[in-house]
Motif scaffolding. Sequence first.
Motif, mmCIF file in Angstrom:
data_model
loop_
_atom_site.group_PDB
_atom_site.id
_atom_site.type_symbol
_atom_site.label_atom_id
_atom_site.label_comp_id
_atom_site.label_asym_id
_atom_site.label_seq_id
_atom_site.Cartn_x
_atom_site.Cartn_y
_atom_site.Cartn_z
ATOM 1 N N ALA A 10 43.420 -3.546 -45.500
ATOM 2 C CA ALA A 10 44.942 -3.463 -44.596
ATOM 3 C C ALA A 10 43.422 -2.171 -43.371
ATOM 4 C CB ALA A 10 45.761 -2.916 -44.953
ATOM 5 N N TYR A 11 42.668 -0.797 -44.088
ATOM 6 C CA TYR A 11 42.372 -0.133 -43.434
ATOM 7 C C TYR A 11 41.246 -0.748 -42.050
ATOM 8 C CZ TYR A 11 45.615 2.613 -45.872
ATOM 9 O OH TYR A 11 46.581 3.743 -46.449
ATOM 10 N N ILE A 12 40.422 -1.402 -43.659
ATOM 11 C CA ILE A 12 39.282 -2.109 -42.273
ATOM 12 C C ILE A 12 40.216 -3.311 -41.341
ATOM 13 C CG2 ILE A 12 37.222 -3.872 -42.978
ATOM 14 C CD1 ILE A 12 36.634 -1.375 -43.680
ATOM 15 N N GLY A 13 40.714 -3.667 -41.752
ATOM 16 C CA GLY A 13 41.298 -4.598 -40.299
ATOM 17 C C GLY A 13 42.701 -3.374 -39.563
ATOM 18 N N PHE A 14 42.538 -2.594 -39.962
ATOM 19 C CA PHE A 14 42.643 -1.598 -38.615
ATOM 20 C C PHE A 14 41.683 -1.175 -38.027
ATOM 21 C CE2 PHE A 14 46.910 -0.336 -41.174
ATOM 22 C CZ PHE A 14 47.838 -0.772 -40.105
ATOM 23 N N SER A 44 43.770 -7.730 -46.233
ATOM 24 C CA SER A 44 43.041 -8.213 -44.830
ATOM 25 C C SER A 44 44.198 -9.311 -43.929
ATOM 26 C CB SER A 44 42.375 -8.508 -44.684
ATOM 27 O OG SER A 44 40.635 -7.131 -45.054
ATOM 28 N N MET A 45 44.371 -10.311 -45.157
ATOM 29 C CA MET A 45 45.292 -11.257 -44.260
ATOM 30 C C MET A 45 46.247 -11.200 -44.145
ATOM 31 S SD MET A 45 43.036 -14.639 -46.722
ATOM 32 C CE MET A 45 44.447 -15.663 -45.831
ATOM 33 N N LEU A 46 46.946 -9.869 -44.935
ATOM 34 C CA LEU A 46 48.916 -9.862 -44.328
ATOM 35 C C LEU A 46 48.560 -9.097 -42.860
ATOM 36 C CD1 LEU A 46 51.666 -9.942 -45.187
ATOM 37 C CD2 LEU A 46 50.927 -7.323 -47.023
ATOM 38 N N LEU A 47 47.540 -8.297 -42.938
ATOM 39 C CA LEU A 47 47.413 -7.606 -41.638
ATOM 40 C C LEU A 47 47.215 -8.455 -40.603
ATOM 41 C CD1 LEU A 47 47.937 -4.379 -40.711
ATOM 42 C CD2 LEU A 47 45.542 -4.258 -40.591
ATOM 43 N N SER A 48 46.630 -9.420 -40.903
ATOM 44 C CA SER A 48 46.204 -9.981 -39.505
ATOM 45 C C SER A 48 47.408 -10.344 -39.069
ATOM 46 C CB SER A 48 44.861 -11.015 -39.928
ATOM 47 O OG SER A 48 45.691 -12.155 -40.904
ATOM 48 N N PHE A 77 52.345 -11.631 -35.869
ATOM 49 C CA PHE A 77 53.438 -12.002 -35.414
ATOM 50 C C PHE A 77 54.588 -10.586 -34.253
ATOM 51 C CE2 PHE A 77 58.255 -10.680 -36.280
ATOM 52 C CZ PHE A 77 58.540 -12.196 -36.814
ATOM 53 N N ALA A 78 53.283 -9.119 -34.676
ATOM 54 C CA ALA A 78 53.835 -7.867 -33.528
ATOM 55 C C ALA A 78 53.184 -9.051 -32.428
ATOM 56 C CB ALA A 78 53.403 -7.058 -34.034
ATOM 57 N N ASP A 79 52.314 -9.417 -31.585
ATOM 58 C CA ASP A 79 51.457 -9.600 -30.809
ATOM 59 C C ASP A 79 51.103 -8.384 -29.708
ATOM 60 O OD1 ASP A 79 51.512 -11.458 -28.701
ATOM 61 O OD2 ASP A 79 53.233 -12.239 -27.969
ATOM 62 N N THR A 80 50.634 -7.884 -30.291
ATOM 63 C CA THR A 80 50.070 -6.954 -29.438
ATOM 64 C C THR A 80 49.333 -6.535 -28.539
ATOM 65 O OG1 THR A 80 48.737 -5.810 -31.629
ATOM 66 C CG2 THR A 80 51.159 -5.331 -31.442
ATOM 67 N N LEU A 81 48.315 -7.663 -28.823
ATOM 68 C CA LEU A 81 47.041 -7.533 -28.749
ATOM 69 C C LEU A 81 47.078 -8.187 -27.171
ATOM 70 C CD1 LEU A 81 44.592 -9.962 -31.230
ATOM 71 C CD2 LEU A 81 44.686 -7.685 -30.410
ATOM 72 N N SER A 82 46.078 -7.618 -26.142
ATOM 73 C CA SER A 82 46.347 -8.361 -24.537
ATOM 74 C C SER A 82 45.748 -9.629 -24.802
ATOM 75 C CB SER A 82 45.705 -7.538 -24.117
ATOM 76 O OG SER A 82 44.537 -6.671 -23.976
ATOM 77 N N MET A 98 37.497 -10.434 -43.333
ATOM 78 C CA MET A 98 38.591 -11.217 -43.895
ATOM 79 C C MET A 98 40.016 -10.716 -42.884
ATOM 80 S SD MET A 98 38.250 -9.547 -47.968
ATOM 81 C CE MET A 98 36.923 -10.606 -48.924
ATOM 82 N N PHE A 99 39.930 -10.185 -41.637
ATOM 83 C CA PHE A 99 40.711 -9.837 -40.465
ATOM 84 C C PHE A 99 40.187 -10.651 -39.509
ATOM 85 C CE2 PHE A 99 42.036 -7.903 -36.598
ATOM 86 C CZ PHE A 99 43.255 -7.448 -37.202
ATOM 87 N N PHE A 100 38.734 -10.421 -39.292
ATOM 88 C CA PHE A 100 38.284 -11.183 -37.955
ATOM 89 C C PHE A 100 38.610 -12.721 -37.625
ATOM 90 C CE2 PHE A 100 35.415 -7.296 -37.793
ATOM 91 C CZ PHE A 100 35.854 -6.748 -36.546
ATOM 92 N N ILE A 101 38.278 -13.380 -38.772
ATOM 93 C CA ILE A 101 38.663 -14.849 -39.147
ATOM 94 C C ILE A 101 40.103 -15.186 -39.542
ATOM 95 C CG2 ILE A 101 37.850 -16.736 -39.293
ATOM 96 C CD1 ILE A 101 35.425 -15.585 -41.071
ATOM 97 N N PRO A 102 40.543 -14.816 -40.342
ATOM 98 C CA PRO A 102 42.397 -15.051 -40.015
ATOM 99 C C PRO A 102 43.190 -14.885 -38.446
ATOM 100 C CG PRO A 102 41.722 -13.992 -41.614
ATOM 101 C CD PRO A 102 40.294 -13.826 -41.408
ATOM 102 N N MET A 103 42.713 -13.729 -38.029
ATOM 103 C CA MET A 103 42.833 -13.350 -36.517
ATOM 104 C C MET A 103 42.800 -14.204 -35.835
ATOM 105 S SD MET A 103 45.226 -10.833 -35.622
ATOM 106 C CE MET A 103 45.799 -11.160 -34.476
ATOM 107 N N GLY A 104 41.649 -14.868 -35.773
ATOM 108 C CA GLY A 104 41.353 -15.369 -34.462
ATOM 109 C C GLY A 104 41.862 -16.774 -35.285
ATOM 110 N N ILE A 105 42.148 -17.230 -36.387
ATOM 111 C CA ILE A 105 42.766 -18.968 -36.905
ATOM 112 C C ILE A 105 44.163 -18.826 -36.244
ATOM 113 C CG2 ILE A 105 43.478 -19.699 -38.399
ATOM 114 C CD1 ILE A 105 40.845 -19.081 -39.760
ATOM 115 N N HIS A 106 45.128 -17.452 -36.194
ATOM 116 C CA HIS A 106 46.437 -17.473 -35.777
ATOM 117 C C HIS A 106 46.323 -17.358 -34.347
ATOM 118 C CE1 HIS A 106 47.692 -16.283 -40.017
ATOM 119 N NE2 HIS A 106 47.082 -15.018 -40.323
ATOM 120 N N LEU A 107 45.017 -16.739 -33.910
ATOM 121 C CA LEU A 107 45.504 -16.828 -32.312
ATOM 122 C C LEU A 107 45.133 -18.278 -31.549
ATOM 123 C CD1 LEU A 107 43.867 -13.823 -31.218
ATOM 124 C CD2 LEU A 107 46.867 -14.245 -31.481
#
Length: 419
Positions: free
Chosen positions: A80-84, A167-171, A176-181, A253-262
């Motif tokens: 999670a910290y690396i994900g942050f 990492s996947m849990l944080l992504s 879900f929080a929808d904070t990215l511009s 483990m964060f970058f790729i799941p984040m892109g998949i979610h988006l």
Amino acid sequence: VVHLPAPPAQMSEGKNNAVSSPSFVPTGIVSATFTCTQEELHPMEILRPNGIYQEFAKRGKRKAEALWWKIFFQGTFAGAYIGFGALLATTVGGAVQGIRDDDNPGIAQWIFGAVFPFGLVLIESTGAELFTGNTAYLVVALVEGKATLRGLLTNWTCTYLGNLVGSMLLSFMIFFADTLSEPASESAMAIAEKKVHLDFGAAVVRGVLCNWLVCLGLWQSAGCKDFASKVLAAWLPVSAFVTCGFEHSVANMFFIPMGIHLGADVTWADMLFFNLVPVTIGNVLGGSVIVALSYSLMFGAPGAALEAWTEPKTKVRLGVGTEEPRRPTKLQADSECGASERAKAEHGPAQRQAELTDGLQEACERAQNNATESLAAAATLASGSHSHSASPSPELDKVPADLGAARDFDASGTAVASP
């Protein structure tokens, strides 16, 4: 400062109230002064390389002996910290399209890498378990005989799975929080698609280069004492690997799941087989071989054994082989120096204060003994002078007899005998 009464006889003082001979004693105060160098009061800002190697072995031993569920739990936090850190880099560096469009891709990439190490700082300050760093810690402990192969494999497995879950849990939480511009979201999808389209060999090499720098950042951080120095030591190498575009398995483990979610055109199988597998292999090689095993040859037991094996044991003189006593090799001396330096740093200021206090007490006792001896010598000299004044001096017996008879003088000044 030891206060002593003045001696009964007035004696001469040496320079700065120092006793220069047994006849000279201080007349007022005997003082014991201690001067401590800055290095004694404050440890070195960074350990020497052999000391850092011993610190790696110590950390690896502790990690190998930890319970598996604790390793997994701390691994989830590290993921999670690396994900942050990755989220911060995407939010800031991924939204500078104006700089990238102005033909300044290097500046945009540097901004992306400059903020990413935030996650590693959190890991170092909280003691979380990061897989890429443990590839070096555990191997150093293993070759030094402080960890077992089973402990190494258990730690690596639990840490890797924990990093993946965190990492996947944080992504998912960030999605879900929808904070990215919008620009940051587009950058996140582009990053995920790019990472799964690397050649297998290129992904492995990028993983090697990445964890080489990551473990060097941890190496520098392990040698620092204060928090600010640890942050700066770890920040620079990690920022360099991100800016240069190397591959970090836990960050992916964060970058790729984040892109998949988006909505990126990437599948979970693509993430596993085309990125995580080759990048993980490269990370293991970079941390365990390039950093851990290489430095063990320079500062550890394997290097000492190799040096002892290659050093000639017998010298032949006049046709006769004579066995000479073996002296410690340079690597053995460096290892002992590193262990001593590490032990000294662990004891901390408390032991140094105790050592200074003991030295002060010993000096005070010596000062008291010296002063007592000086006072006794002064008393002996004083009593000796009284005894000399009471008895006639032996030198008076050597006066010529005719000198005592010539007491009268005539008119011309010639001495004449008295009746």
